[in-house]
Motif scaffolding. Structure first.
Motif, PDB file in Angstrom:
ATOM      1  N   ALA A 193       8.171   4.919  12.164  1.00 32.67           N
ATOM      2  CA  ALA A 193       7.599   6.245  11.964  1.00 32.67           C
ATOM      3  C   ALA A 193       6.093   6.117  11.936  1.00 32.67           C
ATOM      4  N   GLY A 194       5.415   7.112  12.484  1.00 31.19           N
ATOM      5  CA  GLY A 194       3.960   7.019  12.549  1.00 31.19           C
ATOM      6  C   GLY A 194       3.276   8.327  12.196  1.00 31.19           C
ATOM      7  N   VAL A 195       2.033   8.189  11.730  1.00 30.07           N
ATOM      8  CA  VAL A 195       1.220   9.352  11.410  1.00 30.07           C
ATOM      9  C   VAL A 195      -0.248   8.956  11.542  1.00 30.07           C
ATOM     10  N   ALA A 196      -1.098   9.936  11.802  1.00 34.20           N
ATOM     11  CA  ALA A 196      -2.532   9.648  11.884  1.00 34.20           C
ATOM     12  C   ALA A 196      -3.235  10.148  10.628  1.00 34.20           C
ATOM     13  N   VAL A 197      -4.067   9.277  10.071  1.00 33.82           N
ATOM     14  CA  VAL A 197      -4.909   9.665   8.938  1.00 33.82           C
ATOM     15  C   VAL A 197      -6.309   9.886   9.493  1.00 33.82           C
ATOM     16  N   GLY A 198      -6.999  10.874   8.968  1.00 33.58           N
ATOM     17  CA  GLY A 198      -8.347  11.134   9.457  1.00 33.58           C
ATOM     18  C   GLY A 198      -9.334  11.217   8.317  1.00 33.58           C
ATOM     19  N   ALA A 240       1.641   3.238  12.581  1.00 35.56           N
ATOM     20  CA  ALA A 240       3.102   3.332  12.593  1.00 35.56           C
ATOM     21  C   ALA A 240       3.673   2.113  11.892  1.00 35.56           C
ATOM     22  N   MET A 241       4.765   2.322  11.184  1.00 36.88           N
ATOM     23  CA  MET A 241       5.358   1.232  10.406  1.00 36.88           C
ATOM     24  C   MET A 241       6.868   1.205  10.518  1.00 36.88           C
ATOM     25  N   MET A 242       7.426   0.023  10.200  1.00 34.07           N
ATOM     26  CA  MET A 242       8.847  -0.081   9.904  1.00 34.07           C
ATOM     27  C   MET A 242       8.926   0.147   8.395  1.00 34.07           C
ATOM     28  N   PRO A 243       9.336   1.334   7.972  1.00 32.74           N
ATOM     29  CA  PRO A 243       9.180   1.668   6.555  1.00 32.74           C
ATOM     30  C   PRO A 243       9.949   0.740   5.596  1.00 32.74           C
ATOM     31  N   SER A 244      11.140   0.277   5.992  1.00 32.10           N
ATOM     32  CA  SER A 244      11.919  -0.548   5.070  1.00 32.10           C
ATOM     33  C   SER A 244      11.298  -1.914   4.844  1.00 32.10           C
ATOM     34  N   PHE A 245      10.504  -2.375   5.796  1.00 26.14           N
ATOM     35  CA  PHE A 245       9.926  -3.715   5.696  1.00 26.14           C
ATOM     36  C   PHE A 245       8.445  -3.679   5.338  1.00 26.14           C
ATOM     37  N   GLY A 246       7.841  -2.478   5.405  1.00 25.78           N
ATOM     38  CA  GLY A 246       6.404  -2.378   5.161  1.00 25.78           C
ATOM     39  C   GLY A 246       5.587  -3.073   6.231  1.00 25.78           C
ATOM     40  N   ILE A 255       4.287   8.220   6.097  1.00 26.96           N
ATOM     41  CA  ILE A 255       5.326   7.554   6.883  1.00 26.96           C
ATOM     42  C   ILE A 255       6.648   7.541   6.113  1.00 26.96           C
ATOM     43  N   ARG A 256       6.577   7.350   4.799  1.00 32.67           N
ATOM     44  CA  ARG A 256       7.816   7.353   4.002  1.00 32.67           C
ATOM     45  C   ARG A 256       8.501   8.723   4.065  1.00 32.67           C
ATOM     46  N   GLN A 257       7.693   9.789   4.049  1.00 35.57           N
ATOM     47  CA  GLN A 257       8.284  11.138   4.156  1.00 35.57           C
ATOM     48  C   GLN A 257       8.904  11.341   5.539  1.00 35.57           C
ATOM     49  N   LEU A 258       8.201  10.871   6.571  1.00 30.03           N
ATOM     50  CA  LEU A 258       8.723  11.035   7.929  1.00 30.03           C
ATOM     51  C   LEU A 258      10.027  10.252   8.115  1.00 30.03           C
ATOM     52  N   TYR A 259      10.093   9.091   7.474  1.00 31.92           N
ATOM     53  CA  TYR A 259      11.286   8.243   7.532  1.00 31.92           C
ATOM     54  C   TYR A 259      12.512   9.009   7.010  1.00 31.92           C
TER      55      TYR A 259
END
Lengths: 242, 278
Positions: free
Chosen positions: A157-162, A187-193, A220-224
């Motif tokens: 899951a991915g998101v952009a911070v600005g 973007a991250m693999m949320p379960s593995f960080g 990203i955790r919310q998107l997951y």
């Protein structure tokens, strides 16, 4: 001008009324295309991205095969009508680069060693662009891979911070990207960080970077959760039908 | 479309094992420590016909950057600003894995990362590059020519681009009736460089972080993180490259290493440019 346009209102909210650490309204749907082996639609506010997966399947030309794993092929592409001014459908330098970083962001999550000498093709089409299209793209692509039944370590899951008017904000839209001081897609693999995609376009101090990464992880955790919900929605229904 | 490359060069398993064993002891095949760069040289003015140029050698990696300038029309959203363009060519003479043709995804990515690292901090002051505001502005071309590939092209390219830009002189621009003519015989003003930027690429292999990987090391890396650092110690760009991942802790460590190495790279730039640039 960059950094001069007012993007944060007096009450601390953003032009679209969001708080700095708030995502746009999220909509995710899995299995939206009939022909593809897997597909997904992801909307983040006005950003609308569709992804399709074909494969594992045979590769043509054959010499591209790898003997010990499947190759991943990825195309990130923007529709001509997705932007304010028409975008030529020919691949731009930006699209060439983003296809690469998205593919690299997916490589480590797919168990490619299970399908040697094949290809797994990921097609991402940006239907409407309003900021955060590459991160919405990789989010949709990982859902489409899951929908295609391809074994994976985790979702991505991915998101952009600005950074706008000196304030770090989550999930930037087009205006915030254009007039803000920094854009950092993650973007991250949320379960593995594990971080699978990271870019920074802008200027941050090391301390600000640290804070921005934490903010991204929060989003990203919310998107997951949205991703898992979208998968459950399709596949729990099928179970009931059987 | 971007596709999984076949790794180049292919490294025998025995060699991979010995590299890993060395890393465990904090050492590398060529005797360097994990945070040590290869010998570096920056030669200015290698192409006298270009407005600015620099040849950078980083170990066996050789990158040449030439600056050319011209007159163009401004972008509609920035009518009073000049235009900076960065292009990279991975020449077929530089490596058996490079092929002739338009820039591939690796060359495109490299050029765009260099471009962004310069652009975001406004390393080149584009507001000083309007000749007839709204109509005619300077176009500054940064052409990156990779001549010999032995790894870490990005750091070498950024150094060469920065050195070339900082030492470049633009031809005299003569304005006559809304028309601009360039007197290429007379090189006058320097390119207005406000900030210097260097890129430090940190490679990750089996949990170890190293700077300035050779080509051989690159083919063993899980992933790389390029960190652009300005002369005032800010992060002005970042790009994760390669198929593997980084944890947040590894990113932190990589930033620390980059901050440290960037000081050395900025010193090398200073040394090369000292006395040659006003």
């Amino acid at each position: 001008m960059k950094g001069k346009t007012k993007l944060i209102k007096k009450d601390g909210t953003r032009l679209d009324g969001r708080k700095p650490d708030e995502l746009r309204p999220v909509r995710m749907e899995v299995g939206v295309l009939k022909n593809a082996d897997g597909s997904a639609l992801v909307e983040m506010g006005r950003t609308k991205v569709i992804a399709a997966v074909y494969g594992p399947r045979e590769i043509h030309p054959k010499h591209l095969t790898l003997p010990d794993r499947a190759i991943l092929r990825c195309r990130y592409h923007m529709a001509p009508f997705s932007t304010t001014d028409r975008k030529s459908p020919a691949p731009s330098r930006r699209e060439i680069e983003l296809s690469k970083v998205i593919r690299e962001g997916l490589e480590s999550v797919v168990f490619t060693e299970l399908y040697p000498r094949t290809t797994i093709d990921v097609f991402i089409e940006v239907l409407q662009a309003d900021g955060g299209t590459r991160t919405a793209g990789i989010t949709a692509a990982s859902l489409a891979l899951a929908d295609a039944g391809i074994p994976m370590k985790d979702l991505v899951a991915g998101v952009a911070v600005g950074k706008v008017n000196g304030i770090l904000v989550l999930d930037i839209n087009e205006v915030e990207d254009e007039y803000g001081e920094a854009d950092m897609p993650v973007a991250m693999m949320p379960s593995f960080g594990e971080i699978t995609l990271l870019q920074l376009n802008g200027v941050l101090t090391p301390e600000e970077f640290e804070e921005a990464l934490k903010l991204a992880e929060k989003g990203i955790r919310q998107l997951y959760e949205h991703q898992k919900e979208a998968l459950r929605k399709k596949y729990s229904l099928q179970k009931e039908e059987v | 479309m971007s596709l999984t490359p076949s790794t180049f060069p292919i490294i025998p398993l025995v060699k991979k094992k010995s590299v890993m064993a060395l890393l465990e002891k904090g050492k590398r095949l060529d005797g360097r420590s994990l945070n040590e760069y290869r010998p570096l040289s920056i030669e200015l003015g290698y192409i006298p016909k270009a407005e600015g140029s620099a040849l950078v050698r980083l170990g066996n990696t050789v990158v040449l950057v030439g600056i050319k300038t011209g007159i163009g029309s401004p972008f509609p959203d920035t009518p009073d600003e000049g235009i900076l363009l960065v292009n990279a060519e991975f020449l077929p003479l530089a490596s058996p894995s490079f092929e002739p043709g338009p820039p591939d995804e690796n060359a495109t990515e490299l050029a765009r990362v260099v471009d962004r690292s310069l652009r975001e901090i406004r390393a080149v002051d584009l507001s000083k590059l309007a000749i007839i505001p709204g109509k005619k502005v300077w176009e500054i071309w940064v052409d990156i020519y990779v001549l010999d590939h032995d790894g870490n092209l990005l750091d070498a390219s950024m150094l060469a681009a920065m050195a070339a830009l900082s030492s470049a002189k633009m031809p005299e621009a003569v304005v006559e009736d809304e028309e601009v003519k360039l007197n290429r015989e007379k090189l006058k003003d320097p390119v207005p460089v406000k900030h210097r930027v260097v890129i430090v690429t940190v490679g990750k292999v089996d949990g170890h972080l190293i700077v300035d990987p050779t080509l051989e090391e690159e083919s063993l890396l899980d992933a790389r993180l390029a960190i652009a650092v300005s002369d005032d110690g800010r992060i002005v760009g970042m790009q994760k490259m390669g198929m593997g991942t980084f944890t947040a802790d590894e990113v932190r460590q990589a930033i620390e290493m980059a901050m440290e190495s960037s000081k050395m790279l900025h010193q090398e730039l200073d040394k090369a440019l000292k006395g040659k640039v006003k």
